[in-house]
Design an enzyme around this catalytic site. Structure first.
Site, PDB file in Angstrom:
ATOM      1  N   PHE A  62       0.820  -1.222   0.000  1.00 51.30           N
ATOM      2  CA  PHE A  62       0.000   0.000   0.000  1.00 51.30           C
ATOM      3  C   PHE A  62       0.848   1.264   0.000  1.00 51.30           C
ATOM      4  CE2 PHE A  62      -2.664  -2.907   2.851  1.00 51.30           C
ATOM      5  CZ  PHE A  62      -3.225  -3.551   1.755  1.00 51.30           C
ATOM      6  N   ALA A  64       4.647   3.593  -1.037  1.00 52.35           N
ATOM      7  CA  ALA A  64       5.848   3.860  -1.833  1.00 52.35           C
ATOM      8  C   ALA A  64       6.848   4.588  -0.963  1.00 52.35           C
ATOM      9  CB  ALA A  64       5.480   4.717  -3.042  1.00 52.35           C
ATOM     10  N   TRP A  65       8.123   4.138  -1.028  1.00 50.07           N
ATOM     11  CA  TRP A  65       9.199   4.864  -0.350  1.00 50.07           C
ATOM     12  C   TRP A  65      10.536   4.487  -0.938  1.00 50.07           C
ATOM     13  CZ3 TRP A  65       9.209   3.108   5.555  1.00 50.07           C
ATOM     14  CH2 TRP A  65       9.076   1.730   5.650  1.00 50.07           C
ATOM     15  N   ASN A  66      11.523   5.368  -0.754  1.00 50.12           N
ATOM     16  CA  ASN A  66      12.863   5.192  -1.321  1.00 50.12           C
ATOM     17  C   ASN A  66      13.899   5.334  -0.222  1.00 50.12           C
ATOM     18  OD1 ASN A  66      11.703   5.313  -4.002  1.00 50.12           O
ATOM     19  ND2 ASN A  66      11.662   7.530  -3.793  1.00 50.12           N
ATOM     20  N   HIS A  73      27.332  17.394   0.583  1.00 54.05           N
ATOM     21  CA  HIS A  73      27.589  18.560  -0.284  1.00 54.05           C
ATOM     22  C   HIS A  73      27.126  18.257  -1.704  1.00 54.05           C
ATOM     23  CE1 HIS A  73      29.864  20.737   2.862  1.00 54.05           C
ATOM     24  NE2 HIS A  73      29.923  19.501   3.333  1.00 54.05           N
ATOM     25  N   HIS A  77      22.962  23.240  -1.518  1.00 56.19           N
ATOM     26  CA  HIS A  77      23.324  22.787  -0.171  1.00 56.19           C
ATOM     27  C   HIS A  77      23.963  23.863   0.679  1.00 56.19           C
ATOM     28  CE1 HIS A  77      27.316  22.072  -2.084  1.00 56.19           C
ATOM     29  NE2 HIS A  77      27.808  22.229  -0.867  1.00 56.19           N
ATOM     30  N   ASP A  79      26.807  24.875   3.620  1.00 56.68           N
ATOM     31  CA  ASP A  79      28.135  24.553   4.166  1.00 56.68           C
ATOM     32  C   ASP A  79      28.197  25.019   5.623  1.00 56.68           C
ATOM     33  OD1 ASP A  79      29.003  23.648   1.680  1.00 56.68           O
ATOM     34  OD2 ASP A  79      30.349  25.340   1.307  1.00 56.68           O
ATOM     35  N   HIS A  83      32.895  22.148   8.030  1.00 52.97           N
ATOM     36  CA  HIS A  83      33.297  21.669   6.696  1.00 52.97           C
ATOM     37  C   HIS A  83      34.757  22.008   6.409  1.00 52.97           C
ATOM     38  CE1 HIS A  83      33.239  20.681   2.517  1.00 52.97           C
ATOM     39  NE2 HIS A  83      33.144  21.912   2.075  1.00 52.97           N
ATOM     40  N   HIS A 212      35.436  29.413   1.525  1.00 60.46           N
ATOM     41  CA  HIS A 212      35.411  28.352   2.540  1.00 60.46           C
ATOM     42  C   HIS A 212      36.311  28.723   3.728  1.00 60.46           C
ATOM     43  CE1 HIS A 212      33.844  25.937  -0.842  1.00 60.46           C
ATOM     44  NE2 HIS A 212      33.386  25.115   0.059  1.00 60.46           N
TER      45      HIS A 212
END
Ligand code: 23J
Ligand code: MN
Length: 263
Positions: A62, A64-66, A73, A77, A79, A83, A212
């Site tokens: 019944f 659906a899933w993944n 990253h 996304h 940071d 990082h 960074h």
């Protein structure tokens, strides 16, 4: 005004569309462009995988899933300070320890899309930021600053997005003096529409990867692979970008959103 009324005007305008919600994220999937580092130097983040557990079948009649294979990253996304080695010691520098108040703030959008179309190695300098402020107003403390390069138009193709040749990647970004200037204004963070917060050529800068290095040294944040910045005004929008609460995480894909006043 009573505390409960503070957001009533915003709530009403979200319903009428006078405040629009703009999607600043790209789609995550097997074709999402990912960073390629020189192979002698480092290991790369893996290709994104989406694995079906079930879809209304014998493995789950019944539902659906993944499940996902997903580097922190990847795609649009966030940071976190941990990082980078310069930000490694902040107790509040991980995705699960950053104060949530820092996931929302006013956003300044510096449009250099024409310059980036003409020169994929375009670098934003502190002088250019000062000129932008003279035209649009000062950048304030605890605000996001993002570079509009319209690089999201290339995101359908990793080759176009990374734009590599035998000399390396060619994509726009900030100079070290630009990031130093923004940090002097106490910004919340810096965002780019390219694969990372730094320019393609940033490995050769001083310090290497200055966005960074300097942002995370200052316990500040980065956003990469932002989409749809062409739909934002230079000032006046609010950016919401909350990373997943990954334990001691160094970053996370985000569904970045902007609240934009219309009319
Ligand atoms: C690891 C090493 C170098 C870089 C990056 C990651 C990123 O751009 C990132 O996604 O933070 S430059
Ligand atoms: Mn990153």
């Amino acid at each position: 005004m009573a505390a409960r009324d503070v957001l009533a005007d915003l709530a009403a305008k979200l319903i009428t569309g006078e405040v629009e919600v703009v999607d600043l994220s790209g789609t995550l999937g097997p074709d999402t462009p990912l960073l390629k580092l020189p192979p002698d130097l480092a290991k790369d983040t893996p290709k994104i995988e989406i694995h079906k557990i079930s879809e209304y079948d014998k493995d789950g009649p019944f539902w659906a899933w993944n499940w996902l294979k997903l580097g922190e990253h990847s795609g649009t996304h966030f940071d976190a300070p941990h990082h980078w080695i310069t930000g490694k010691d902040y107790p509040d520098g991980y995705t699960d320890t950053i104060p949530v108040r820092n996931f929302i703030g006013p956003v300044n959008v510096i449009d250099k899309s024409a310059e980036c179309a003409a020169d994929p190695d375009f670098l934003l300098t502190a002088g250019m930021v000062r000129e932008w402020e003279a035209e649009h107003g000062e950048i304030g403390a605890n605000e996001w600053v993002v570079l509009r390069s319209d690089w999201d138009r290339r995101a359908h193709s990793e080759a176009e997005f990374l734009n590599m040749d035998d000399k390396g990647p060619h994509s726009p970004g900030p100079t070290a003096d630009c990031i130093e200037y923004l940090l002097s204004k106490n910004i919340l963070g810096w965002g780019s529409q390219c694969i990372g917060t730094d320019a393609g050529c940033a490995g050769g800068m001083e310090p290497p990867f200055p966005a960074h290095n300097l942002l995370h040294k200052a316990n500040r944040y980065g956003l990469a692979s932002l989409a749809n910045l062409d739909r934002l005004p230079p000032k006046g929008a609010i950016l919401i970008a909350a990373p997943l609460k990954i334990q001691r995480g160094t970053g996370s894909p985000v569904r970045a959103l902007a609240l934009v006043p219309r009319g």
